[in-house]
Design a protein around this motif. Structure first.
Motif, PDB file in Angstrom:
ATOM      1  N   CYS A 100      64.214  10.813  32.382  1.00  0.00           N
ATOM      2  CA  CYS A 100      64.912  10.603  31.120  1.00  0.00           C
ATOM      3  C   CYS A 100      66.408  10.528  31.377  1.00  0.00           C
ATOM      4  O   CYS A 100      66.890  10.945  32.433  1.00  0.00           O
ATOM      5  CB  CYS A 100      64.573  11.699  30.122  1.00  0.00           C
ATOM      6  N   ALA A 101      67.131   9.939  30.425  1.00  0.00           N
ATOM      7  CA  ALA A 101      68.556   9.717  30.613  1.00  0.00           C
ATOM      8  C   ALA A 101      69.237   9.540  29.260  1.00  0.00           C
ATOM      9  O   ALA A 101      68.575   9.209  28.274  1.00  0.00           O
ATOM     10  CB  ALA A 101      68.776   8.460  31.463  1.00  0.00           C
ATOM     11  N   THR A 102      70.527   9.799  29.224  1.00  0.00           N
ATOM     12  CA  THR A 102      71.270   9.510  27.997  1.00  0.00           C
ATOM     13  C   THR A 102      71.526   8.004  27.934  1.00  0.00           C
ATOM     14  O   THR A 102      71.149   7.338  26.980  1.00  0.00           O
ATOM     15  CB  THR A 102      72.610  10.271  27.975  1.00  0.00           C
ATOM     16  N   THR A 103      72.175   7.481  28.960  1.00  0.00           N
ATOM     17  CA  THR A 103      72.288   6.032  29.110  1.00  0.00           C
ATOM     18  C   THR A 103      71.711   5.717  30.475  1.00  0.00           C
ATOM     19  O   THR A 103      71.289   6.612  31.186  1.00  0.00           O
ATOM     20  CB  THR A 103      73.755   5.569  29.071  1.00  0.00           C
ATOM     21  N   TRP A 104      71.688   4.466  30.831  1.00  0.00           N
ATOM     22  CA  TRP A 104      71.153   4.155  32.138  1.00  0.00           C
ATOM     23  C   TRP A 104      72.052   3.147  32.840  1.00  0.00           C
ATOM     24  O   TRP A 104      72.781   2.401  32.207  1.00  0.00           O
ATOM     25  CB  TRP A 104      69.711   3.662  32.053  1.00  0.00           C
ATOM     26  N   THR A 105      72.015   3.184  34.165  1.00  0.00           N
ATOM     27  CA  THR A 105      72.948   2.355  34.917  1.00  0.00           C
ATOM     28  C   THR A 105      72.227   1.410  35.864  1.00  0.00           C
ATOM     29  O   THR A 105      72.807   0.458  36.349  1.00  0.00           O
ATOM     30  CB  THR A 105      73.889   3.248  35.758  1.00  0.00           C
ATOM     31  N   GLU A 106      70.957   1.697  36.106  1.00  0.00           N
ATOM     32  CA  GLU A 106      70.225   0.815  37.011  1.00  0.00           C
ATOM     33  C   GLU A 106      69.532  -0.291  36.242  1.00  0.00           C
ATOM     34  O   GLU A 106      69.050  -0.076  35.126  1.00  0.00           O
ATOM     35  CB  GLU A 106      69.191   1.626  37.789  1.00  0.00           C
ATOM     36  N   ALA A 107      69.449  -1.447  36.850  1.00  0.00           N
ATOM     37  CA  ALA A 107      68.833  -2.593  36.168  1.00  0.00           C
ATOM     38  C   ALA A 107      67.349  -2.341  35.930  1.00  0.00           C
ATOM     39  O   ALA A 107      66.662  -1.745  36.753  1.00  0.00           O
ATOM     40  CB  ALA A 107      69.026  -3.844  37.012  1.00  0.00           C
ATOM     41  N   ASP A 123      62.040  14.991  16.381  1.00  0.00           N
ATOM     42  CA  ASP A 123      61.697  15.957  17.427  1.00  0.00           C
ATOM     43  C   ASP A 123      61.651  15.225  18.768  1.00  0.00           C
ATOM     44  O   ASP A 123      60.615  14.726  19.194  1.00  0.00           O
ATOM     45  CB  ASP A 123      60.353  16.620  17.107  1.00  0.00           C
ATOM     46  N   VAL A 124      62.832  15.156  19.417  1.00  0.00           N
ATOM     47  CA  VAL A 124      62.956  14.344  20.624  1.00  0.00           C
ATOM     48  C   VAL A 124      62.016  14.814  21.731  1.00  0.00           C
ATOM     49  O   VAL A 124      61.401  14.012  22.429  1.00  0.00           O
ATOM     50  CB  VAL A 124      64.399  14.365  21.162  1.00  0.00           C
ATOM     51  N   ALA A 125      61.899  16.136  21.862  1.00  0.00           N
ATOM     52  CA  ALA A 125      61.074  16.675  22.950  1.00  0.00           C
ATOM     53  C   ALA A 125      59.616  16.289  22.745  1.00  0.00           C
ATOM     54  O   ALA A 125      58.934  15.853  23.677  1.00  0.00           O
ATOM     55  CB  ALA A 125      61.232  18.185  23.018  1.00  0.00           C
ATOM     56  N   ALA A 126      59.134  16.403  21.509  1.00  0.00           N
ATOM     57  CA  ALA A 126      57.746  16.034  21.222  1.00  0.00           C
ATOM     58  C   ALA A 126      57.546  14.529  21.408  1.00  0.00           C
ATOM     59  O   ALA A 126      56.506  14.089  21.912  1.00  0.00           O
ATOM     60  CB  ALA A 126      57.368  16.442  19.807  1.00  0.00           C
ATOM     61  N   LEU A 127      58.568  13.759  21.003  1.00  0.00           N
ATOM     62  CA  LEU A 127      58.479  12.307  21.197  1.00  0.00           C
ATOM     63  C   LEU A 127      58.377  11.978  22.678  1.00  0.00           C
ATOM     64  O   LEU A 127      57.523  11.180  23.104  1.00  0.00           O
ATOM     65  CB  LEU A 127      59.712  11.618  20.601  1.00  0.00           C
ATOM     66  N   CYS A 162      60.001   4.054  35.128  1.00  0.00           N
ATOM     67  CA  CYS A 162      60.215   4.136  33.686  1.00  0.00           C
ATOM     68  C   CYS A 162      61.307   5.150  33.377  1.00  0.00           C
ATOM     69  O   CYS A 162      61.320   6.241  33.931  1.00  0.00           O
ATOM     70  CB  CYS A 162      58.914   4.527  32.992  1.00  0.00           C
ATOM     71  N   VAL A 163      62.226   4.745  32.504  1.00  0.00           N
ATOM     72  CA  VAL A 163      63.258   5.666  32.035  1.00  0.00           C
ATOM     73  C   VAL A 163      63.098   5.847  30.531  1.00  0.00           C
ATOM     74  O   VAL A 163      62.958   4.865  29.807  1.00  0.00           O
ATOM     75  CB  VAL A 163      64.673   5.104  32.322  1.00  0.00           C
ATOM     76  N   LEU A 164      63.064   7.096  30.101  1.00  0.00           N
ATOM     77  CA  LEU A 164      63.133   7.369  28.671  1.00  0.00           C
ATOM     78  C   LEU A 164      64.608   7.514  28.345  1.00  0.00           C
ATOM     79  O   LEU A 164      65.232   8.515  28.708  1.00  0.00           O
ATOM     80  CB  LEU A 164      62.367   8.646  28.305  1.00  0.00           C
ATOM     81  N   GLY A 165      65.153   6.488  27.708  1.00  0.00           N
ATOM     82  CA  GLY A 165      66.593   6.437  27.498  1.00  0.00           C
ATOM     83  C   GLY A 165      66.995   6.936  26.119  1.00  0.00           C
ATOM     84  O   GLY A 165      66.152   7.167  25.261  1.00  0.00           O
ATOM     85  N   ALA A 166      68.303   7.086  25.940  1.00  0.00           N
ATOM     86  CA  ALA A 166      68.882   7.526  24.671  1.00  0.00           C
ATOM     87  C   ALA A 166      68.439   8.940  24.298  1.00  0.00           C
ATOM     88  O   ALA A 166      68.194   9.239  23.140  1.00  0.00           O
ATOM     89  CB  ALA A 166      68.539   6.540  23.537  1.00  0.00           C
ATOM     90  N   ILE A 167      68.301   9.784  25.326  1.00  0.00           N
ATOM     91  CA  ILE A 167      67.991  11.190  25.069  1.00  0.00           C
ATOM     92  C   ILE A 167      69.317  11.948  24.992  1.00  0.00           C
ATOM     93  O   ILE A 167      70.156  11.814  25.886  1.00  0.00           O
ATOM     94  CB  ILE A 167      67.135  11.786  26.216  1.00  0.00           C
ATOM     95  N   ASP A 168      69.472  12.718  23.952  1.00  0.00           N
ATOM     96  CA  ASP A 168      70.723  13.450  23.752  1.00  0.00           C
ATOM     97  C   ASP A 168      70.996  14.409  24.908  1.00  0.00           C
ATOM     98  O   ASP A 168      70.094  15.114  25.358  1.00  0.00           O
ATOM     99  CB  ASP A 168      70.642  14.218  22.429  1.00  0.00           C
ATOM    100  N   GLU A 169      72.247  14.389  25.356  1.00  0.00           N
ATOM    101  CA  GLU A 169      72.696  15.254  26.452  1.00  0.00           C
ATOM    102  C   GLU A 169      72.214  16.707  26.293  1.00  0.00           C
ATOM    103  O   GLU A 169      71.756  17.342  27.243  1.00  0.00           O
ATOM    104  CB  GLU A 169      74.237  15.222  26.473  1.00  0.00           C
ATOM    105  N   SER A 170      72.259  17.202  25.056  1.00  0.00           N
ATOM    106  CA  SER A 170      71.955  18.619  24.809  1.00  0.00           C
ATOM    107  C   SER A 170      70.500  18.975  25.105  1.00  0.00           C
ATOM    108  O   SER A 170      70.183  20.134  25.337  1.00  0.00           O
ATOM    109  CB  SER A 170      72.289  18.986  23.362  1.00  0.00           C
ATOM    110  N   VAL A 171      69.611  18.001  25.051  1.00  0.00           N
ATOM    111  CA  VAL A 171      68.193  18.312  25.299  1.00  0.00           C
ATOM    112  C   VAL A 171      67.675  17.689  26.594  1.00  0.00           C
ATOM    113  O   VAL A 171      66.496  17.817  26.936  1.00  0.00           O
ATOM    114  CB  VAL A 171      67.291  17.825  24.127  1.00  0.00           C
ATOM    115  N   LEU A 172      68.585  17.029  27.324  1.00  0.00           N
ATOM    116  CA  LEU A 172      68.163  16.286  28.510  1.00  0.00           C
ATOM    117  C   LEU A 172      67.396  17.145  29.510  1.00  0.00           C
ATOM    118  O   LEU A 172      66.330  16.765  29.991  1.00  0.00           O
ATOM    119  CB  LEU A 172      69.403  15.678  29.179  1.00  0.00           C
ATOM    120  N   ALA A 173      67.952  18.332  29.786  1.00  0.00           N
ATOM    121  CA  ALA A 173      67.321  19.208  30.785  1.00  0.00           C
ATOM    122  C   ALA A 173      65.939  19.635  30.316  1.00  0.00           C
ATOM    123  O   ALA A 173      64.972  19.622  31.090  1.00  0.00           O
ATOM    124  CB  ALA A 173      68.197  20.432  31.041  1.00  0.00           C
ATOM    125  N   GLU A 174      65.831  19.971  29.047  1.00  0.00           N
ATOM    126  CA  GLU A 174      64.537  20.389  28.505  1.00  0.00           C
ATOM    127  C   GLU A 174      63.518  19.247  28.586  1.00  0.00           C
ATOM    128  O   GLU A 174      62.368  19.447  28.982  1.00  0.00           O
ATOM    129  CB  GLU A 174      64.697  20.849  27.046  1.00  0.00           C
TER     130      GLU A 174
END
Ligand code: BES
Ligand code: MN
Ligand code: ZN
Length: 506
Positions: free
Chosen positions: A15-22, A126-130, A161-173
């Motif tokens: 998962c990532a907040t934004t992504w940089t790899e193509a 509920d980002v984590a459940a999503l 696969c990257v799950l993008g647009a995950i908020d920084e605050s919950v990224l680690a979780e």
């Protein structure tokens, strides 16, 4: 690694907040309402224009099971796949799982293997459940059973696969939860692999070896009982089924200790008929090949133990898989034979094709002596279950309403639904024998129930639930997330159930 989960095609998931790899494609989701209310602002972006044009053409309407692939975007993501979520009011974890599986499946068909899923577009708070649901969808779709295909069909490319647009605050979780979803999905892959493996390879001894390997890998204790020991202890019902086959039977026991020794274990018992020909009561030829799946309950139990150990659940769990092959031969049990089960109860075997309940009877008796707090068994037990519920849900029966309710809740949660059938005392009239304590068939009416009524005689007062997975363990109309063959049903259900139990303990 244990043969079970090794796959030629590998998938990485982050998962990532934004992504940089193509990536090859960015995946966004849309509800029907969202799609209908796309504003008609001319030339907002080229992407927006393409979406509006697709809406005018009516070639996509954002129903679930619908996708739309557009060639627009940036160098980082040159394509856009829109996946329909259906009506906003019907959004659920299962809708998300299926949407992710469908998106990934349609891109895989086009040999596109690097995907970014834009989590922002899934209308979930509920980002984590999503993320859990999306990860499950992606990982379950990644599975293929193709290790017997020696020719490269181009399907073996690594996937990212990257799950993008995950908020920084919950990224680690979220990253941590994805790691857990991966463990669970690998359990499902393992279960599917075991089910899909053909009967010539997957003998009872093979299943026992797999269990042994899992024990070594994940720190479980594996106990195996062979024919002499089974004979000595009096597993008369199990041995009656095994007798016709040249393959030796095994009672496979996996113990996981995640709590202190004095905590009684949760017992999981799974039917392990590695091939069910019917025995002397031989099945018709058509579709008999499918009966290599008659150990799907056992596979689910083995995989669940492996997952529980990796997740370090704070419970004690004992998994028991009676593994046999049901074959006709000159040594096979005959219709009319009477045997003495491990419990001491005598059984008149009137149909050798009702073999699952025989091996389960002895396994249940054996595990009851371990004084577990409860027992759940899983079995591809009756064709009647497919008549009753089709392939959409498993049947649940038992003697403990609270346990049944918990299993139903877990089933709903993970999208492996189970539906109750009654187990009134009157049904056991049908399995009364003239000459023995019980007979192994109860006639045509209520076949799933009389099979459960038979099992009940061997669990006595223990809290117990029985899942008949005859209709759900195998799929021959494959769909995204579920290729043809073994479904791995039971693993995610049991893990959710066990996790609920661990929560209670805290
Ligand atoms: N393994 C079968 C049940 C089954 C059938 C599972 C189809 C999956 C798909 C079981 O051992 C069996 O043969 N049951 C018999 C019982 C009958 C003889 C009382 C059945 O359902 O016909
Ligand atoms: Mn059978
Ligand atoms: Zn069977």
């Amino acid at each position: 690694m244990c043969g079970g989960v090794e796959m030629k095609n590998k998938i990485t998931l982050h998962c990532a907040t934004t992504w940089t790899e193509a990536v090859d494609c960015r995946i966004v989701a849309m509800t029907e309402e969202c799609w209908q209310s796309l504003p008609v602002v001319p030339t907002a972006t080229p992407e927006h224009d393409l979406l509006l044009r697709a809406r005018e053409d009516g070639e996509f309407s954002a129903k679930s099971q619908e996708t739309l692939l557009l060639h627009c975007g940036t160098d980082l993501a040159p394509r856009l796949l829109v996946v329909g979520l259906g009506a906003a009011a019907k959004l659920s974890a299962e809708v998300y799982r299926q949407a992710a599986a469908l998106a990934v499946s349609s891109l895989r068909q086009k040999k596109l293997t690097r995907w970014l899923i834009d989590c922002d577009t899934f209308c979930s708070d509920d980002v984590a459940a999503l993320a859990d649901a999306l990860a499950d969808g992606v990982l379950l779709e990644a599975y293929r059973f193709d290790h017997y295909k020696k020719e490269d069909n181009g399907n073996n490319k690594a996937m990212q696969c990257v799950l993008g647009a995950i908020d920084e605050s919950v990224l680690a979780e979220v990253e941590q939860r994805i790691a857990q979803r991966r463990i669970i999905s690998e359990g499902v892959w393992l279960c599917r692999n075991l089910v899909n493996e053909p009967g010539n390879v997957k003998t009872p001894v093979y299943l026992a070896e797999q269990a042994w390997a899992l024990a070594e890998l994940y720190g479980l204790t594996c106990t195996l009982l062979g024919p002499e020991e089974l004979q000595r202890q009096g597993f008369g019902a199990l041995l009656a089924v095994a007798k016709g086959s040249i393959c030796e039977p095994r009672l496979i026991v996996l113990d996981y200790q995640g709590a202190s020794e004095d905590v009684p274990p949760i017992a999981l018992v799974g039917k392990g008929v590695t091939f069910d020909s019917g025995g002397i009561s031989l099945k018709p030829g058509e579709g008999m090949d499918q009966m290599k799946m008659d150990m799907a309950g056992g596979a689910a139990v083995l995989a669940t133990l492996a997952v529980a150990a990796q997740l370090k659940l704070p419970l004690n769990i004992v998994g028991v898989v009676p593994a046999v092959e049901n074959m006709p031969s000159d040594r096979a049990t005959r219709p009319g034979d009477i045997v003495t089960s491990l419990s001491g109860k005598t059984i008149e075997i009137l149909n050798t094709d009702a073999e699952g309940r025989l091996i389960l009877a002895d396994a249940l008796t054996w595990v009851a002596r371990r004084k577990p707090q409860l027992v759940v068994d899983l079995a591809t037990l009756t064709g009647a279950c497919i008549i009753a519920l089709g392939h959409q849900s498993s049947a649940v029966l038992g003697n403990d309403e609270a346990l049944i309710a918990d299993l139903r809740r877990s089933g709903d949660q993970v999208g492996e639904r189970v539906w109750p059938l009654p187990l009134f005392d009157e049904y056991s009239e049908q399995i009364k024998s003239e000459v023995a304590d019980v007979k192994n068939i109860g006639g045509r009416p209520a076949g799933t129930i009389t099979a459960a009524a038979f099992l009940q005689k061997f669990v006595e007062d223990l809290p117990w639930a029985h899942l008949d997975i005859a209709g759900t363990a195998w799929q021959d109309k494959g769909k995204p997330g579920q290729p043809n063959g073994g479904t791995g049903v039971g693993v995610r259900l049991l893990i959710d159930f066990l996790r609920q139990r661990s929560e209670l303990k805290k």
